[in-house]
Write an enzyme that holds these catalytic residues in place. Sequence first.
Site, PDB file in Angstrom:
ATOM      1  N   LYS A 267       0.826  -1.204   0.000  1.00 19.21           N
ATOM      2  CA  LYS A 267       0.000   0.000   0.000  1.00 19.21           C
ATOM      3  C   LYS A 267       0.869   1.266   0.000  1.00 19.21           C
ATOM      4  O   LYS A 267       2.084   1.194   0.248  1.00 19.21           O
ATOM      5  CB  LYS A 267      -0.910  -0.015   1.228  1.00 19.21           C
ATOM      6  CG  LYS A 267      -1.919  -1.161   1.229  1.00 19.21           C
ATOM      7  CD  LYS A 267      -2.722  -1.131   2.516  1.00 19.21           C
ATOM      8  CE  LYS A 267      -3.716  -2.258   2.619  1.00 19.21           C
ATOM      9  NZ  LYS A 267      -4.450  -2.215   3.904  1.00 19.21           N
TER      10      LYS A 267
ATOM     11  N   TYR B 281     -12.684  -2.192  -3.226  1.00 22.55           N
ATOM     12  CA  TYR B 281     -13.275  -2.110  -1.880  1.00 22.55           C
ATOM     13  C   TYR B 281     -14.805  -2.137  -1.899  1.00 22.55           C
ATOM     14  O   TYR B 281     -15.444  -1.709  -0.928  1.00 22.55           O
ATOM     15  CB  TYR B 281     -12.792  -0.845  -1.173  1.00 22.55           C
ATOM     16  CG  TYR B 281     -11.356  -0.908  -0.728  1.00 22.55           C
ATOM     17  CD1 TYR B 281     -10.886  -1.949   0.064  1.00 22.55           C
ATOM     18  CD2 TYR B 281     -10.458   0.100  -1.075  1.00 22.55           C
ATOM     19  CE1 TYR B 281      -9.573  -1.997   0.482  1.00 22.55           C
ATOM     20  CE2 TYR B 281      -9.137   0.063  -0.649  1.00 22.55           C
ATOM     21  CZ  TYR B 281      -8.707  -0.986   0.129  1.00 22.55           C
ATOM     22  OH  TYR B 281      -7.400  -1.034   0.551  1.00 22.55           O
TER      23      TYR B 281
END
Length: 137
Positions: free
Chosen positions: A9, A49
């Site tokens: 990330k 997501y």
Amino acid sequence: MNRTLVIVKPDGMERGLAGEIVGRLERKGLRLVAAELRTIPRADALRHYAEHEGKPFFEDLVAFITRSPALLMVVEGPDDETYAVVRTLMGATDPKKAAPGTIRGDLAVQMTENLVHGSDSHESARREIEIFFPGLG
């Protein structure tokens, strides 16, 4: 399926930990099949997501994963549960609960910036690989 998606990330990239994370995956016996450093477009983040849409933290997740470049990887292992091997290497989502020796246990401090993502099932791996590496899943 013996392939899974792993993302270093933005916080992991900003902290210069990509090499450490990739090294841990490779030392475990996993092989990189594809990798690309890129800033994730909002549209891809929304798809990635999607299961969290409507939750209070959804927009923060999207803003975080799109804020700067991330290293997206497809890794392959020798058995059908490569995703589980990766999840074990990553450690618990909350670094305060992650075991020493795991990526998050050794390197992360807060849950909102926990360095790495790994698919959590065969189905997630297929879906996520298709989002970021179309045709490879």
